[in-house]
Design an enzyme around this catalytic site. Structure first.
Site, PDB file in Angstrom:
ATOM      1  N   ASN A   1     -21.407  31.301 -64.490  1.00  0.00           N
ATOM      2  CA  ASN A   1     -21.192  31.768 -63.030  1.00  0.00           C
ATOM      3  C   ASN A   1     -20.674  33.427 -63.059  1.00  0.00           C
ATOM      4  O   ASN A   1     -19.254  33.561 -63.281  1.00  0.00           O
ATOM      5  CB  ASN A   1     -19.977  30.835 -62.214  1.00  0.00           C
ATOM      6  CG  ASN A   1     -20.739  29.583 -61.772  1.00  0.00           C
ATOM      7  OD1 ASN A   1     -21.461  28.964 -62.660  1.00  0.00           O
ATOM      8  ND2 ASN A   1     -20.911  29.600 -60.536  1.00  0.00           N
TER       9      ASN A   1
ATOM     10  N   GLY B   1     -30.126  44.273 -57.994  1.00  0.00           N
ATOM     11  CA  GLY B   1     -29.565  43.106 -57.721  1.00  0.00           C
ATOM     12  C   GLY B   1     -27.972  43.073 -58.613  1.00  0.00           C
ATOM     13  O   GLY B   1     -27.935  43.975 -59.280  1.00  0.00           O
TER      14      GLY B   1
ATOM     15  N   ARG C   1     -16.554  25.541 -62.297  1.00  0.00           N
ATOM     16  CA  ARG C   1     -17.322  26.221 -62.964  1.00  0.00           C
ATOM     17  C   ARG C   1     -16.803  27.197 -64.100  1.00  0.00           C
ATOM     18  O   ARG C   1     -15.611  27.379 -63.982  1.00  0.00           O
ATOM     19  CB  ARG C   1     -18.077  26.997 -61.818  1.00  0.00           C
ATOM     20  CG  ARG C   1     -18.848  26.489 -60.696  1.00  0.00           C
ATOM     21  CD  ARG C   1     -20.106  25.803 -61.303  1.00  0.00           C
ATOM     22  NE  ARG C   1     -20.845  25.065 -60.032  1.00  0.00           N
ATOM     23  CZ  ARG C   1     -20.601  23.989 -59.744  1.00  0.00           C
ATOM     24  NH1 ARG C   1     -19.484  22.992 -60.031  1.00  0.00           N
ATOM     25  NH2 ARG C   1     -21.248  23.201 -58.707  1.00  0.00           N
TER      26      ARG C   1
ATOM     27  N   ASN D   1     -37.738  44.233 -54.792  1.00  0.00           N
ATOM     28  CA  ASN D   1     -38.380  44.356 -53.404  1.00  0.00           C
ATOM     29  C   ASN D   1     -37.148  44.411 -52.622  1.00  0.00           C
ATOM     30  O   ASN D   1     -37.510  44.540 -51.454  1.00  0.00           O
ATOM     31  CB  ASN D   1     -39.212  43.383 -53.063  1.00  0.00           C
ATOM     32  CG  ASN D   1     -38.483  41.911 -53.426  1.00  0.00           C
ATOM     33  OD1 ASN D   1     -37.441  41.714 -53.561  1.00  0.00           O
ATOM     34  ND2 ASN D   1     -39.102  40.837 -53.038  1.00  0.00           N
TER      35      ASN D   1
ATOM     36  N   SER E   1     -30.484  29.713 -66.425  1.00  0.00           N
ATOM     37  CA  SER E   1     -29.219  29.456 -65.821  1.00  0.00           C
ATOM     38  C   SER E   1     -28.557  28.051 -66.151  1.00  0.00           C
ATOM     39  O   SER E   1     -29.342  27.214 -66.418  1.00  0.00           O
ATOM     40  CB  SER E   1     -29.475  29.123 -64.102  1.00  0.00           C
ATOM     41  OG  SER E   1     -28.485  28.349 -63.574  1.00  0.00           O
ATOM     42  N   ALA E   2     -27.173  27.934 -66.106  1.00  0.00           N
ATOM     43  CA  ALA E   2     -26.530  26.931 -66.705  1.00  0.00           C
ATOM     44  C   ALA E   2     -27.023  25.522 -65.716  1.00  0.00           C
ATOM     45  O   ALA E   2     -26.815  24.294 -66.039  1.00  0.00           O
ATOM     46  CB  ALA E   2     -25.038  27.178 -66.391  1.00  0.00           C
TER      47      ALA E   2
ATOM     48  N   TYR F   1     -33.795  24.937 -57.186  1.00  0.00           N
ATOM     49  CA  TYR F   1     -33.653  26.093 -58.160  1.00  0.00           C
ATOM     50  C   TYR F   1     -33.566  26.020 -59.442  1.00  0.00           C
ATOM     51  O   TYR F   1     -34.196  26.683 -60.295  1.00  0.00           O
ATOM     52  CB  TYR F   1     -32.321  26.777 -57.632  1.00  0.00           C
ATOM     53  CG  TYR F   1     -31.667  27.892 -58.473  1.00  0.00           C
ATOM     54  CD1 TYR F   1     -32.309  29.166 -58.498  1.00  0.00           C
ATOM     55  CD2 TYR F   1     -30.427  27.737 -59.273  1.00  0.00           C
ATOM     56  CE1 TYR F   1     -31.972  30.231 -59.243  1.00  0.00           C
ATOM     57  CE2 TYR F   1     -30.165  28.509 -60.179  1.00  0.00           C
ATOM     58  CZ  TYR F   1     -30.687  29.749 -60.195  1.00  0.00           C
ATOM     59  OH  TYR F   1     -30.224  30.907 -61.057  1.00  0.00           O
TER      60      TYR F   1
ATOM     61  N   LYS G   1     -31.651  32.612 -56.027  1.00  0.00           N
ATOM     62  CA  LYS G   1     -30.747  32.360 -56.788  1.00  0.00           C
ATOM     63  C   LYS G   1     -29.697  31.150 -56.236  1.00  0.00           C
ATOM     64  O   LYS G   1     -28.892  30.723 -56.826  1.00  0.00           O
ATOM     65  CB  LYS G   1     -29.781  33.172 -57.682  1.00  0.00           C
ATOM     66  CG  LYS G   1     -29.034  34.139 -56.651  1.00  0.00           C
ATOM     67  CD  LYS G   1     -27.792  35.005 -57.088  1.00  0.00           C
ATOM     68  CE  LYS G   1     -27.282  35.664 -56.088  1.00  0.00           C
ATOM     69  NZ  LYS G   1     -25.949  36.468 -56.540  1.00  0.00           N
TER      70      LYS G   1
ATOM     71  N   LYS H   1     -35.936  27.292 -62.822  1.00  0.00           N
ATOM     72  CA  LYS H   1     -35.355  28.084 -64.124  1.00  0.00           C
ATOM     73  C   LYS H   1     -35.807  27.180 -65.269  1.00  0.00           C
ATOM     74  O   LYS H   1     -36.412  27.852 -66.376  1.00  0.00           O
ATOM     75  CB  LYS H   1     -33.952  27.960 -64.130  1.00  0.00           C
ATOM     76  CG  LYS H   1     -33.388  28.978 -63.046  1.00  0.00           C
ATOM     77  CD  LYS H   1     -33.735  30.351 -63.348  1.00  0.00           C
ATOM     78  CE  LYS H   1     -33.484  31.544 -62.430  1.00  0.00           C
ATOM     79  NZ  LYS H   1     -33.959  32.795 -62.574  1.00  0.00           N
TER      80      LYS H   1
END
Ligand code: NAD
Ligand code: UFG
Length: 333
Positions: free
Chosen positions: A179, A11, A231, A33, A125-126, A149, A85, A153
């Site tokens: 980000n 990724g 962001r 995967n 994550s933020a 999501y 995500k 997290k």
């Protein structure tokens, strides 16, 4: 003991981190995967580093197949990136998000327990800060209710916190990314999601390169400088360096760090900076707000600076130029 398992390593962030690890002398084993990435990334990592990571096309939620991977290798640490995500998709398909993200984290913890691997670095994550007021600091209470999501997290963090607390000698590092954007300077790896991009930057370059007609900007009525969402955009190579620092500097116990720049940038500012940096127009349309989004999110990044001696170095212009270099290498549709 320098072999690192990188889940989700084909990724976007995982591949850039694999490059940094290989260049720092680690051996890298990738499990992915390929639900949101491409096997060719392994060739590209090899082209950049002259070292080929071992690759298994395995679903991290598949305990039996993961066990076979752990049996084969003696890992010093796991960096656990594998997961879904997209904030907006998680609102539409929450069960899919809970199932994948939580099961993957549970399997990673279970394998580390079974095979006595005592270090886990977790991609948080933020979004766990939700509607707190920026800059987001590690000491804030988490408010992940803004979207499923973010909940996955926060729950992942909780699972690993309880796990580390019950496991003497264990080390868990929770890295809360802001980000990530940009691409490796070689142009060989970058953010190339399967299908229509959910994130802003891949959408921007796919419009710029002519793959898509125009960018949809989700909302221009937020209480921000120009009404569009704000962001904290961090170059993915800076983020990858942050993983190396966390891996090398942190010992036993639980450690939590924001990885961001500390600067808030709006969607329209990104579009303008991109157009200026690369000299290509990005047509856009204003659309309604996207479900699950908040107005403003940027980091207080002082803790990582103090403890890890890590700081994001690359500018927004650099991010745009590197993104464009990667975009320009893509075949036309
Ligand atoms: P990505 O989608 O490019 O990479 C994730 C990789 O995990 C993909 O290659 C995908 O194929 C793989 N994957 C997903 N579920 C899997 C499973 N069950 N088994 C095996 N492989 C699986 O995303 P990314 O941007 O590189 O994000 C990596 C991690 O960082 C994710 O956990 C994400 O939630 C987190 N994160 C990302 C951002 C961001 O904006 N990109 C910000 C904060 C946190
Ligand atoms: N946006 C658009 N149009 C698009 C895509 C995004 O206007 O086509 C806007 C969004 O509304 C938001 C901003 O651009 O204001 C950034 O959106 P992204 O989808 O790129 O990023 P998010 O902040 O929603 O979420 C991302 C990752 C999460 C991660 C989070 C951390 O997708 O996994 O950053 O801050 F947790």
């Amino acid at each position: 003991m320098n072999k690192i398992l990188v889940t989700g390593g084909t990724g976007y962030i995982g591949s850039h981190t694999a490059v940094v690890l290989l260049q720092a002398g680690y051996e890298v084993v990738i499990v992915d995967n390929l639900c949101n990435s491409h096997a060719k990334v392994i060739d590209n990592i090899e082209q950049i580093t002259s070292k080929r990571p071992t690759f298994y096309k395995v679903d991290v939620t598949d305990s039996a197949r993961m066990e076979a991977v752990f049996e084969k290798h003696n890992f010093a640490a796991v960096i656990h990136f594998a997961g879904y995500k997209a904030v907006g998709v998680s609102v539409e398909q929450p069960l899919k998000y809970y199932k994948n993200n939580l099961n993957a984290t549970l399997v990673v913890a279970k394998m580390c327990h079974k095979f006595k691997v005592n270090k886990i670095v977790f991609s948080s994550s933020a979004t766990v800060y939700g509607d707190n007021v920026s800059p987001m600091s590690e000491t804030m209470d988490l408010l992940p209710t803004t979207n499923p999501y973010a909940e996955t997290k926060a729950m992942g963090e909780r699972i690993l916190t309880d796990f580390v607390n019950s496991s003497p000698g264990m080390s868990v590092v929770l890295l809360r990314y802001f980000n990530p954007v940009g691409s490796h300077e070689s142009g060989l790896i970058g953010e190339l999601p399967q299908g229509i991009p959910n994130n802003l930057m891949p959408y921007v370059w796919q419009v710029a390169i002519g793959w898509r007609e125009s960018l949809n900007i989700f909302g221009d009525d937020y209480p921000t400088i120009d009404g569009t969402g704000v962001r904290d955009y961090i170059h993915v190579c800076d983020l990858a360096d942050g993983h190396l620092a966390a891996l090398q500097k942190l010992g036993v116990g639980l450690h939590t760090y924001n990885l961001g720049t500390g600067q808030g940038v709006s969607v329209l500012q990104i579009v303008k900076t991109f157009e200026k940096a690369v000299g290509v127009k990005v047509p856009y349309k204003i659309e309604p707000r996207r479900a699950g989004d908040i107005a403003i999110c940027y980091a207080d990044s002082s803790k990582a600076m103090q403890d890890l001696h890590w700081k994001a170095k690359r500018t927004m212009e650099q991010i745009c130029i590197d993104t464009w270099r990667f975009a320009s290498t893509q075949p036309s549709l």
